[in-house]
Design a protein around this motif. Structure first.
Motif, PDB file in Angstrom:
ATOM      1  N   THR A  70      28.861  54.699  44.729  1.00 28.52           N
ATOM      2  CA  THR A  70      30.302  54.861  44.818  1.00 28.52           C
ATOM      3  C   THR A  70      30.742  54.996  46.265  1.00 28.52           C
ATOM      4  OG1 THR A  70      30.311  55.946  42.681  1.00 28.52           O
ATOM      5  CG2 THR A  70      32.257  56.255  44.055  1.00 28.52           C
ATOM      6  N   ALA A  71      29.966  55.738  47.028  1.00 25.48           N
ATOM      7  CA  ALA A  71      30.335  55.973  48.417  1.00 25.48           C
ATOM      8  C   ALA A  71      30.257  54.699  49.238  1.00 25.48           C
ATOM      9  CB  ALA A  71      29.434  57.046  49.009  1.00 25.48           C
ATOM     10  N   CYS A  72      29.380  53.763  48.868  1.00 22.41           N
ATOM     11  CA  CYS A  72      29.158  52.547  49.641  1.00 22.41           C
ATOM     12  C   CYS A  72      30.088  51.401  49.235  1.00 22.41           C
ATOM     13  CB  CYS A  72      27.709  52.087  49.506  1.00 22.41           C
ATOM     14  SG  CYS A  72      26.531  53.237  50.266  1.00 22.41           S
ATOM     15  N   LYS A  73      30.881  51.575  48.208  1.00 23.73           N
ATOM     16  CA  LYS A  73      31.766  50.508  47.764  1.00 23.73           C
ATOM     17  C   LYS A  73      32.869  50.268  48.787  1.00 23.73           C
ATOM     18  CE  LYS A  73      31.117  50.410  42.791  1.00 23.73           C
ATOM     19  NZ  LYS A  73      31.767  50.488  41.473  1.00 23.73           N
ATOM     20  N   LYS A  74      33.231  48.994  48.966  1.00 26.15           N
ATOM     21  CA  LYS A  74      34.267  48.608  49.912  1.00 26.15           C
ATOM     22  C   LYS A  74      35.574  48.323  49.178  1.00 26.15           C
ATOM     23  CE  LYS A  74      30.933  46.674  53.170  1.00 26.15           C
ATOM     24  NZ  LYS A  74      30.525  45.467  53.917  1.00 26.15           N
ATOM     25  N   PRO A  75      36.716  48.409  49.886  1.00 25.67           N
ATOM     26  CA  PRO A  75      38.014  48.202  49.240  1.00 25.67           C
ATOM     27  C   PRO A  75      38.131  46.872  48.503  1.00 25.67           C
ATOM     28  CG  PRO A  75      38.308  49.137  51.423  1.00 25.67           C
ATOM     29  CD  PRO A  75      36.853  48.809  51.298  1.00 25.67           C
ATOM     30  N   GLY A 108      43.085  36.406  42.962  1.00 20.93           N
ATOM     31  CA  GLY A 108      43.402  35.160  42.281  1.00 20.93           C
ATOM     32  C   GLY A 108      42.418  34.060  42.631  1.00 20.93           C
ATOM     33  N   THR A 109      42.575  32.928  41.966  1.00 21.05           N
ATOM     34  CA  THR A 109      41.643  31.811  42.128  1.00 21.05           C
ATOM     35  C   THR A 109      41.603  31.272  43.551  1.00 21.05           C
ATOM     36  OG1 THR A 109      42.125  31.165  39.838  1.00 21.05           O
ATOM     37  CG2 THR A 109      40.996  29.548  41.206  1.00 21.05           C
ATOM     38  N   TYR A 110      42.757  31.281  44.227  1.00 24.52           N
ATOM     39  CA  TYR A 110      42.835  30.662  45.551  1.00 24.52           C
ATOM     40  C   TYR A 110      43.129  31.694  46.637  1.00 24.52           C
ATOM     41  CZ  TYR A 110      43.120  26.602  42.534  1.00 24.52           C
ATOM     42  OH  TYR A 110      42.858  25.671  41.564  1.00 24.52           O
ATOM     43  N   GLY A 111      42.621  32.921  46.439  1.00 21.61           N
ATOM     44  CA  GLY A 111      42.835  33.982  47.411  1.00 21.61           C
ATOM     45  C   GLY A 111      41.544  34.551  47.955  1.00 21.61           C
ATOM     46  N   ASN A 112      41.644  35.183  49.092  1.00 22.77           N
ATOM     47  CA  ASN A 112      40.497  35.829  49.729  1.00 22.77           C
ATOM     48  C   ASN A 112      40.891  37.234  50.162  1.00 22.77           C
ATOM     49  OD1 ASN A 112      38.494  33.488  50.022  1.00 22.77           O
ATOM     50  ND2 ASN A 112      40.364  32.640  50.896  1.00 22.77           N
ATOM     51  N   CYS A 113      39.962  38.168  50.019  1.00 27.12           N
ATOM     52  CA  CYS A 113      40.234  39.563  50.370  1.00 27.12           C
ATOM     53  C   CYS A 113      39.591  39.910  51.706  1.00 27.12           C
ATOM     54  CB  CYS A 113      39.681  40.490  49.274  1.00 27.12           C
ATOM     55  SG  CYS A 113      40.050  42.237  49.561  1.00 27.12           S
ATOM     56  N   ARG A 114      40.325  40.680  52.496  1.00 27.26           N
ATOM     57  CA  ARG A 114      39.760  41.221  53.733  1.00 27.26           C
ATOM     58  C   ARG A 114      40.189  42.677  53.868  1.00 27.26           C
ATOM     59  NH1 ARG A 114      43.545  40.777  58.082  1.00 27.26           N
ATOM     60  NH2 ARG A 114      45.480  39.759  57.405  1.00 27.26           N
ATOM     61  N   GLU A 115      39.375  43.440  54.533  1.00 26.92           N
ATOM     62  CA  GLU A 115      39.622  44.873  54.674  1.00 26.92           C
ATOM     63  C   GLU A 115      40.421  45.144  55.947  1.00 26.92           C
ATOM     64  OE1 GLU A 115      36.988  48.916  55.333  1.00 26.92           O
ATOM     65  OE2 GLU A 115      36.091  47.232  54.240  1.00 26.92           O
ATOM     66  N   VAL A 116      41.546  45.841  55.767  1.00 25.58           N
ATOM     67  CA  VAL A 116      42.399  46.218  56.901  1.00 25.58           C
ATOM     68  C   VAL A 116      42.710  47.710  56.788  1.00 25.58           C
ATOM     69  CG1 VAL A 116      44.588  45.850  58.098  1.00 25.58           C
ATOM     70  CG2 VAL A 116      43.421  43.915  57.021  1.00 25.58           C
ATOM     71  N   GLU A 146      41.933  49.282  53.569  1.00 27.72           N
ATOM     72  CA  GLU A 146      42.714  48.788  52.437  1.00 27.72           C
ATOM     73  C   GLU A 146      42.360  47.329  52.178  1.00 27.72           C
ATOM     74  OE1 GLU A 146      44.859  50.398  50.512  1.00 27.72           O
ATOM     75  OE2 GLU A 146      44.721  52.314  51.585  1.00 27.72           O
ATOM     76  N   ALA A 147      42.430  46.935  50.904  1.00 25.65           N
ATOM     77  CA  ALA A 147      42.166  45.543  50.526  1.00 25.65           C
ATOM     78  C   ALA A 147      43.444  44.724  50.716  1.00 25.65           C
ATOM     79  CB  ALA A 147      41.703  45.471  49.076  1.00 25.65           C
ATOM     80  N   VAL A 148      43.349  43.647  51.475  1.00 23.35           N
ATOM     81  CA  VAL A 148      44.498  42.772  51.728  1.00 23.35           C
ATOM     82  C   VAL A 148      44.129  41.354  51.305  1.00 23.35           C
ATOM     83  CG1 VAL A 148      46.042  41.805  53.465  1.00 23.35           C
ATOM     84  CG2 VAL A 148      45.298  44.192  53.650  1.00 23.35           C
ATOM     85  N   CYS A 149      44.945  40.773  50.422  1.00 26.46           N
ATOM     86  CA  CYS A 149      44.683  39.428  49.921  1.00 26.46           C
ATOM     87  C   CYS A 149      45.469  38.386  50.721  1.00 26.46           C
ATOM     88  CB  CYS A 149      45.079  39.319  48.451  1.00 26.46           C
ATOM     89  SG  CYS A 149      44.013  40.236  47.317  1.00 26.46           S
ATOM     90  N   THR A 150      44.800  37.321  51.115  1.00 27.77           N
ATOM     91  CA  THR A 150      45.462  36.179  51.746  1.00 27.77           C
ATOM     92  C   THR A 150      45.131  34.932  50.939  1.00 27.77           C
ATOM     93  OG1 THR A 150      43.571  35.886  53.228  1.00 27.77           O
ATOM     94  CG2 THR A 150      45.424  37.168  54.066  1.00 27.77           C
ATOM     95  N   CYS A 151      46.114  34.033  50.841  1.00 25.26           N
ATOM     96  CA  CYS A 151      45.935  32.827  50.029  1.00 25.26           C
ATOM     97  C   CYS A 151      45.383  31.675  50.867  1.00 25.26           C
ATOM     98  CB  CYS A 151      47.266  32.412  49.411  1.00 25.26           C
ATOM     99  SG  CYS A 151      47.970  33.643  48.280  1.00 25.26           S
TER     100      CYS A 151
END
Length: 202
Positions: free
Chosen positions: A21-26, A33-41, A44-49
């Motif tokens: 649990t402690a090692c999990k990332k946002p 979504g199908t055409y999105g990518n997540c990055r950590e900011v 926090e998890a931030v999705c970009t298409c």
């Protein structure tokens, strides 16, 4: 002594259980979504298409950007002939369809741009290809309906750029189209229209 060992073992086991649990990332639980990518900011998890895709009401990257352009648009254009300097105001409609997303997610086809006459063989002018992004539209240099046998140069579109106001469903495009053909007197006649146009959804 055994009690102390028991406590140490219990503490180690508890720590091991907590580590995943402690090692999990946002982004581990984020759905972009199908055409999105997540990055950590900032943790926090931030999705970009991906290019050519937008978020839907659920913040998932599932909407193709070009889909919003499909349909009929009303065009108001002010055109100046660069040869005779005659001016003309045009009102007409264009029909837009989007390219198959498997081929190109940013391409659209415009039927009726320029309100031009039919080709000499009576067929309609081909659809004009354009690329769109979030706030811009680009038309490449293309020639349609050329007929050397009848000394018709074809409708020559120059490369053009325009802007898109998605908030108001409005497109502004300055386009240029020129052609040379035989007139009724058998003389070559040149036309070179430079048009400022505004498109709106009816």
């Amino acid at each position: 002594m055994k009690y102390i060992q028991f406590l140490l073992i219990s503490a180690c086991c508890s720590l091991i259980l907590l580590l995943p649990t402690a090692c999990k990332k946002p982004c581990d639980k984020a759905d972009c979504g199908t055409y999105g990518n997540c990055r950590e900011v900032d943790d926090e998890a931030v999705c970009t298409c991906d290019v050519g895709w937008e978020k839907n009401s659920s913040e998932l990257c599932e909407i193709r950007s070009t889909d919003k352009f499909s349909g009929t648009w009303a065009v108001a254009a002010s055109c100046t002939d660069q040869v005779s300097f005659d001016r003309e105001s045009l009102t007409y409609t264009v029909d837009i369809t989007a390219e198959d997303p498997e081929v190109n997610v940013r391409r659209i086809y415009i039927q009726g741009l320029g309100d031009l006459p039919e080709c000499l063989d009576g067929s309609p002018i081909d659809q004009v290809l354009a690329d769109v992004s979030i706030n811009s539209i680009t038309i490449g240099a293309l020639t349609y309906c050329a007929n050397q046998a009848k000394q018709f140069s074809g409708f020559k579109f120059s490369a053009s750029n325009g802007s898109i106001n998605t908030a108001h469903d409005e497109i502004s495009l300055d386009y240029r189209v020129a052609w040379t053909k035989l007139n009724d007197s058998g003389e070559l006649e040149s036309v070179d229209w430079l048009c400022e146009s505004t498109w709106t959804k009816p």
